[in-house]
Design a protein around this motif. Structure first.
Motif, mmCIF file in Angstrom:
data_model
loop_
_atom_site.group_PDB
_atom_site.id
_atom_site.type_symbol
_atom_site.label_atom_id
_atom_site.label_comp_id
_atom_site.label_asym_id
_atom_site.label_seq_id
_atom_site.Cartn_x
_atom_site.Cartn_y
_atom_site.Cartn_z
ATOM 1 N N MET A 1 47.067 71.727 60.815
ATOM 2 C CA MET A 1 46.918 73.100 59.847
ATOM 3 C C MET A 1 47.065 72.278 58.154
ATOM 4 O O MET A 1 45.792 72.108 57.210
ATOM 5 N N GLY A 2 48.079 71.351 58.106
ATOM 6 C CA GLY A 2 48.331 70.446 56.681
ATOM 7 C C GLY A 2 47.461 69.222 56.690
ATOM 8 O O GLY A 2 46.658 69.016 55.274
ATOM 9 N N THR A 3 47.145 68.762 58.011
ATOM 10 C CA THR A 3 46.371 67.123 58.442
ATOM 11 C C THR A 3 45.212 68.229 58.264
ATOM 12 O O THR A 3 44.199 67.111 57.100
ATOM 13 N N LEU A 4 44.416 68.565 58.333
ATOM 14 C CA LEU A 4 43.154 68.990 58.179
ATOM 15 C C LEU A 4 42.667 69.909 56.658
ATOM 16 O O LEU A 4 41.828 69.021 55.563
ATOM 17 N N TRP A 5 43.697 70.167 55.655
ATOM 18 C CA TRP A 5 43.591 70.322 54.395
ATOM 19 C C TRP A 5 43.787 68.877 53.101
ATOM 20 O O TRP A 5 42.469 68.753 52.162
ATOM 21 N N PHE A 6 44.280 68.641 54.736
ATOM 22 C CA PHE A 6 44.360 66.986 53.379
ATOM 23 C C PHE A 6 43.435 66.540 53.730
ATOM 24 O O PHE A 6 42.964 65.711 52.374
ATOM 25 N N TRP A 7 42.164 66.443 54.696
ATOM 26 C CA TRP A 7 41.351 65.983 54.765
ATOM 27 C C TRP A 7 40.150 66.674 54.042
ATOM 28 O O TRP A 7 39.071 65.990 53.922
ATOM 29 N N ILE A 8 40.231 67.543 54.311
ATOM 30 C CA ILE A 8 38.933 68.741 52.941
ATOM 31 C C ILE A 8 39.380 68.264 51.733
ATOM 32 O O ILE A 8 38.432 68.174 50.806
ATOM 33 N N VAL A 9 40.630 68.020 51.685
ATOM 34 C CA VAL A 9 40.772 68.066 49.825
ATOM 35 C C VAL A 9 40.539 66.055 49.594
ATOM 36 O O VAL A 9 39.262 66.039 48.797
ATOM 37 N N ALA A 10 40.241 65.393 50.176
ATOM 38 C CA ALA A 10 41.135 63.724 50.421
ATOM 39 C C ALA A 10 38.452 64.135 50.896
ATOM 40 O O ALA A 10 38.038 63.110 49.902
ATOM 41 N N ALA A 11 38.337 64.982 51.172
ATOM 42 C CA ALA A 11 36.820 64.533 51.727
ATOM 43 C C ALA A 11 35.989 65.291 50.000
ATOM 44 O O ALA A 11 34.748 64.728 49.756
ATOM 45 N N MET A 12 36.201 66.328 49.389
ATOM 46 C CA MET A 12 35.792 66.932 48.354
ATOM 47 C C MET A 12 35.902 65.658 47.666
ATOM 48 O O MET A 12 35.173 65.647 46.587
ATOM 49 N N LEU A 13 37.341 64.919 47.202
ATOM 50 C CA LEU A 13 37.295 64.461 46.281
ATOM 51 C C LEU A 13 36.077 62.837 46.251
ATOM 52 O O LEU A 13 35.575 62.190 45.552
ATOM 53 N N THR A 14 36.003 62.574 47.438
ATOM 54 C CA THR A 14 35.079 61.544 48.060
ATOM 55 C C THR A 14 33.917 61.799 47.333
ATOM 56 O O THR A 14 33.074 61.365 46.831
#
Lengths: 348, 457
Positions: A1-14
């Motif tokens: 779950m944490g990994t998923l949110w890490f990539w969600i936030v990274a994707a939004m900022l990207t």
């Protein structure tokens, strides 16, 4: 779950960097490529209907970061207090410059708002680049997970860095030039006439500089934070990101030579995205690394909000972001096509 | 000044300034939908044209205020982290949720459809353009809802549990969104926003009629403003204000005692219309009271005992008691005045005399700043009433600020915001004043900001 949110936030900022990046870029190159009032108007028209929607990705990304990783939000926002406040001021000045310019007919005020638009766009690019470099290099976290950084020190990385040192300045310069190129390629795509020709010409000149600095950023990152390569060594597929950077740069060069405006701009989008994904892969599973002796890294596991929060969040986030993509795509589609040289006033 | 005080002033200043803009845009959004609806439903082409032009005019004013609302709103999100980091760390798992939802659900919707509302009129059909106006309205009202859910959790925390590391987590997502406090406060707050929108529109109409300029638009603005004004002013007092007050008395007795200046528990408590509270002497100086009304308002009987501050430990008294008392009385006093003014104007409208009655046009014109004052006072009442708690009963304000950010740094950025916002105010006044002077039919020569493709229209 944490990994998923890490990539969600990274994707939004990207997505934020790729989208707002081009209108920031237009602000950076605007005084150089748009010479007449007609051309300035053309450049402004190219970003007019979309820039504030682009900026929403920053706010939504920030909000998502806050709710998924409250500890990271608390620590980094209070730690980077002064630079973030300056970012806020710059965002205010920039938003107003665009809005005010459209409400005035006096050339003196237009010149003034042109200048503030350029300065705020350029400084924002530098600050965002430096901010990312700060996160990659790490900050001196205390035992309570907080820190407070001085704006500048002796320009050295190490146990007591400042917000601006040689590495973060390099990050700032890279961001400034990369977004300038991004803005030039967007202008080339969206305009006709002299503005189009001048944007392409400047892009061709800027490309080799970007290629050199990009190449230099890799050894620089390893010097500033040797741990950056750990994740790459463990997970081979992470190398896809730097590989994509090389492919994107080559695409931009080829497209510039062949005058493929769409491909050049898309190349630039992929270049920015893969640079950011590469940086995120280097950090993972850390969110904010520490330097010095006292604290320990803020990791995904330590910063993640409670299990119910992130589970429910995933449901509404997925739903909301699909809607958001739908709206944005509609706006881009409605305002598709090039801005002609002789744009008449209409507007609100 | 110490760091806590400076962080509080910092947040109070930036949020008070910010809320000058959303209260107007949320109210105006509804009125623009109303104008567009009339335009869509009418068959008379002249009438339709006039309502379309009116909607376009207010959409332009909306846009200026929207941009200012956005640029002053971004600092609010940042400040949770920069100035209130300990609060963010501990409660981010709860309040981060509605804040992130505001970004994802509301801002994208608003920014996309505002672009269509402003730039798309000639590109899309009349019905789609109405839809764009409606979505802008929806977006701004959803945005307000999520902010109030956030604030309501601080006022009246529900659906949470304490985690082992000292942070809070949501236990029920629906529980958080269905917080009764949030719904009461939302209804009260939104009718306040409609009051601001209605007064600004009505005042512009009154100005045009007094100046004998843009007369046909003056009439439309006055009619729409007064009708919306009557409904919202009455809703503001009853039921929303009444219900909110009763709920507050049950859950925040200290706040209500402070608002009313009730130092001692009293059966058949009077309502103080005016007076100056003295915390030291625990009395109200020069009081003007109506007997037994407070008991009736809160409990429905004239004899019920209302809890006074004497039943509340001294360290839980609202920390800025006189300010709380005055904020509440300014809000309630102005609210009563608004309702009276709008009802009289509505009566004249019904009798067909409103447009030519100068003695009512003047107060309508001059009253437009007052809803801003009343809404600000309303928020101050809510937030000062919550003190000394940051999250009511769970976390004190003194625990929540960024301890690593010194008072010097906070003072510096506060001064920066002061300077920046005074410039914003000048620009805002110039822009809105010019737009209103030019009037709804002014030829639009605005360029640079708008959509290029419109040239093909």
């Amino acid at each position: 779950m944490g990994t998923l949110w890490f990539w969600i936030v990274a994707a939004m900022l990207t997505v934020y960097v790729v989208l707002d990046g081009f209108d920031l870029g237009v602000g950076i190159v605007y005084p150089f490529v748009a010479r007449t009032e007609q051309e300035k108007r053309q450049a402004m028209h190219a970003i007019g209907p979309v820039w504030d929607g682009n900026e929403v990705w920053l706010i939504a990304g920030g909000g998502t970061l806050f709710f998924a990783f409250p500890l990271l939000y608390a620590s980094s926002f209070s730690g980077f207090y002064l630079p973030l406040t300056i970012v806020l001021w710059l965002l205010i000045v920039r938003g107003l410059s665009i809005e005010m310019r459209s409400h005035t007919h006096d050339s003196v005020y237009k010149t003034f708002f042109d200048a503030t638009f350029f300065l705020s766009s350029a400084l924002l690019a530098v600050f965002f680049g430096a901010a990312l470099a700060n996160v990659i290099r790490g900050v001196p976290l205390g035992a309570d997970d907080y820190f407070f950084l001085p704006l500048w020190t002796d320009w050295r990385t190490g146990p007591n860095p400042g917000i601006l040192d040689w590495y973060t300045v390099l990050g700032g310069v890279l961001a400034l030039l990369a977004l300038a190129l991004h803005g030039l390629l967007y202008l080339a795509l969206k305009t006709t006439g002299d503005l189009n020709a001048r944007s392409s010409a400047w892009a061709r000149r800027l490309w080799p500089v970007i290629a050199v600095i990009t190449a230099a950023s890799v050894p620089a990152t390893v010097i500033a934070r040797p741990d950056s390569l750990v994740h790459y060594q463990e997970h081979g597929f992470a190398w896809l990101a730097p590989a994509m950077v090389v492919v994107s740069l080559a695409t931009i060069m080829l497209s510039l030579a062949k005058r493929w405006e769409w491909r050049a701009f898309l190349g630039s989008c992929f270049y920015l995205a893969s640079m950011l994904v590469g940086a995120a892969a280097g950090l993972y599973p850390v969110l904010l690394p520490t330097v010095g002796s006292e604290g320990h890294d803020i990791t995904i596991a330590r910063a993640l909000a409670g299990p119910h929060t992130v589970r429910v969040g995933l449901v509404w986030w997925t739903f909301g972001i699909l809607l958001a993509v739908l709206y944005s795509a509609t706006v881009y589609w409605l305002f598709r096509g090039k801005v002609p040289e002789h744009t008449e006033g209409y507007g609100h | 000044m110490d760091a806590l005080t400076l962080h509080r002033i910092h947040f109070a200043f930036t949020i008070t300034y910010h809320y000058l803009f959303p209260q107007l845009t949320m109210g105006l959004a509804l009125l623009i939908v109303a104008l567009k609806t009339v335009a869509l439903r009418t068959h008379d082409p002249d009438q339709r044209e006039r309502y379309d032009i009116s909607a376009r005019f207010w959409a332009r004013i909306f846009a200026v205020n929207f941009v200012l609302g956005v640029v002053t709103g971004i600092p609010m999100e940042f400040q949770f982290g920069t100035n209130w980091s300990e609060f963010s760390r501990r409660t981010g798992g709860v309040i981060g949720q509605p804040l992130a939802m505001e970004g994802v659900f509301s801002f994208f919707l608003e920014s996309a459809f505002l672009g269509l509302l402003l730039f798309g009129e000639k590109k899309i059909s009349r019905k789609l353009h109405w839809f764009a106006a409606f979505m802008v309205f929806l977006g701004s009202w959803i945005s307000g809802f999520f902010i109030i859910v956030t604030d309501a959790w601080m006022q009246h925390p529900v659906a949470y549990r304490l985690m082992p590391n000292g942070t809070y987590e949501v236990t029920s997502f629906w529980g958080l969104l269905m917080n009764p406090w949030a719904w009461l406060q939302y209804a009260h707050n939104m009718s306040g926003a409609v009051i601001t929108g209605a007064f600004v529109v009505a005042a512009t109409g009154a100005l045009y009629l007094l100046q004998q300029k843009h007369v046909e638009y003056g009439r439309i603005f006055l009619k729409v403003g007064v009708v919306a004004g009557i409904i919202s002013c009455i809703a503001q007092i009853f039921p929303t204000g009444d219900l909110h007050g009763k709920y507050m008395a049950r859950h925040q007795p200290a706040a209500v005692a402070g608002m009313e200046g009730l130092f001692h528990s009293t059966p058949g408590a009077p309502m103080v219309l005016m007076g100056q509270p003295s915390v030291e002497k625990q009395t109200i100086d020069n009081p003007l009271v109506v007997n037994k009304v407070l008991s009736f308002l809160i409990y429905g009987t004239t004899t019920a005992e209302v809890k006074g501050l004497d039943q509340i430990p001294r360290d839980q008294w609202p920390s800025a008691l006189p300010l709380l008392f005055y904020s509440y009385h300014i809000m309630a006093g102005l609210g009563t005045y608004f309702a009276a003014l709008m009802v009289v104007a509505g009566f004249l409208l019904w009798r067909g005399k409103l447009y030519s009655t100068r003695w009512i046009l003047w107060p309508i014109l001059l009253s437009f700043p007052l809803p801003y004052i009343a809404n600000t006072a309303g928020w101050m009442t809510a937030e000062l009433g919550r003190q000394p708690w940051l999250v009511y009963g769970l976390m004190r304000t003194s625990e929540g600020y960024s301890k690593h950010v010194g008072p010097e740094t906070s003072l510096f950025t506060l001064l920066g915001f002061l300077g920046m916002y005074s410039l914003l105010s000048i620009l805002w006044i110039v822009l809105v004043y010019t737009a209103i002077q030019k009037g709804p039919k002014a030829p639009v020569v605005d360029e640079g900001h708008d959509a290029h493709t419109l040239t093909t229209a």
